[in-house]
Design a protein around this motif. Structure first.
Motif, short mmCIF file in Angstrom:
data_model
loop_
_atom_site.label_atom_id
_atom_site.label_comp_id
_atom_site.label_asym_id
_atom_site.label_seq_id
_atom_site.Cartn_x
_atom_site.Cartn_y
_atom_site.Cartn_z
N VAL A 157 44.33 27.72 37.69
CA VAL A 157 42.93 27.85 38.10
C VAL A 157 42.70 29.22 38.73
O VAL A 157 41.72 29.91 38.41
N TYR A 158 43.60 29.65 39.60
CA TYR A 158 43.41 30.95 40.24
C TYR A 158 43.55 32.10 39.24
O TYR A 158 42.81 33.08 39.31
N GLU A 159 44.47 31.99 38.32
CA GLU A 159 44.59 33.03 37.30
C GLU A 159 43.34 33.07 36.43
O GLU A 159 42.85 34.15 36.07
N HIS A 160 42.79 31.91 36.12
CA HIS A 160 41.55 31.86 35.35
C HIS A 160 40.41 32.52 36.13
O HIS A 160 39.62 33.27 35.56
N MET A 161 40.35 32.23 37.43
CA MET A 161 39.31 32.84 38.27
C MET A 161 39.49 34.35 38.33
O MET A 161 38.50 35.11 38.25
N ALA A 162 40.73 34.83 38.47
CA ALA A 162 40.97 36.27 38.56
C ALA A 162 40.62 36.95 37.24
O ALA A 162 40.00 38.03 37.23
N ASN A 163 41.02 36.35 36.12
CA ASN A 163 40.68 36.93 34.82
C ASN A 163 39.18 36.93 34.60
O ASN A 163 38.61 37.90 34.07
N GLY A 164 38.51 35.86 35.00
CA GLY A 164 37.05 35.80 34.89
C GLY A 164 36.39 36.85 35.75
O GLY A 164 35.40 37.47 35.36
N ALA A 165 36.92 37.06 36.96
CA ALA A 165 36.34 38.07 37.84
C ALA A 165 36.54 39.46 37.25
O ALA A 165 35.65 40.31 37.35
N ASP A 166 37.70 39.70 36.65
CA ASP A 166 37.95 41.01 36.04
C ASP A 166 36.98 41.27 34.89
O ASP A 166 36.45 42.37 34.73
N SER A 167 36.76 40.27 34.07
CA SER A 167 35.93 40.50 32.89
C SER A 167 34.44 40.33 33.16
O SER A 167 33.63 40.97 32.50
N LEU A 168 34.07 39.53 34.13
CA LEU A 168 32.65 39.24 34.33
C LEU A 168 32.01 40.00 35.49
O LEU A 168 30.81 40.22 35.48
N CYS A 169 32.79 40.35 36.50
CA CYS A 169 32.22 41.00 37.69
C CYS A 169 32.44 42.50 37.61
O CYS A 169 33.51 42.98 37.26
N SER A 170 31.40 43.21 38.00
CA SER A 170 31.54 44.66 38.05
C SER A 170 31.75 45.13 39.49
O SER A 170 32.10 46.29 39.72
N ASP A 171 31.55 44.25 40.45
CA ASP A 171 31.69 44.61 41.86
C ASP A 171 33.17 44.59 42.26
O ASP A 171 33.86 43.59 42.10
#
Length: 164
Positions: free
Chosen positions: A78-92
């Protein structure tokens, strides 16, 4: 003939006395053996029950360890999924850094190790002091000095009590 009847009577009486004595002796000697046999059977049954209980406890803890490992793996996923999502989806960058910090700390908690950030340096360990150290002034009185923080009025009162 009378002698034969008496002989048969005494023989029958001796036979009955022997049977009664034998039964009594058997009851006295073999009775504890049968109780002992019952107790040994109970002991064997209790040992088997205890062995079964130990096996059940071992199975329980093996299953628990397996389930906790699965839970840990799911938590990491779950945390790896969140980190990958943050890398690809967040620009901040702040959001990315917070998420990666939480991922690092959660991984450290799960593995039992707490990693240090690259810019942090560990403070050298010192033995704790049982007193307050002096400041930089060399002529200053330390906290262990007898006249530390004592005013002149208090010194005069103490000296006048000593003389009287």
């Amino acid at each position: 003939m009378e002698n034969v009847n008496v002989l048969w009577f005494l023989g029958s009486l001796a036979f009955l006395a022997g049977m009664t004595g034998g039964a009594l002796l058997y009851h006295l000697l073999a009775g504890p053996r049968s109780d002992r046999g019952k107790m040994e059977a109970q002991l064997i049954e209790l040992e088997a029950d205890f062995k079964q209980y130990q096996d059940n406890v071992a199975d329980h803890f093996n299953t628990t360890a397996h389930l906790i490992n699965k839970l840990t793996d799911s938590y990491k996923d779950v945390y790896e999924h969140m980190a990958n999502g943050a890398d690809s989806l967040c620009s901040d960058d702040r959001v990315k850094n917070k998420l990666s910090d939480s991922l690092i700390s959660s991984t450290a908690l799960l593995s039992g190790q707490i990693p240090k950030r690259h810019n942090e340096r560990a403070k050298p360990l010192e033995q704790p002091l049982d007193y307050a150290p002096k400041t930089t002034a060399p002529d200053e009185k330390g906290t262990l000095s007898e006249d530390f923080m004592v005013t002149t009025e208090a010194q005069e009162a103490v000296s006048s009590q000593k003389t009287s």
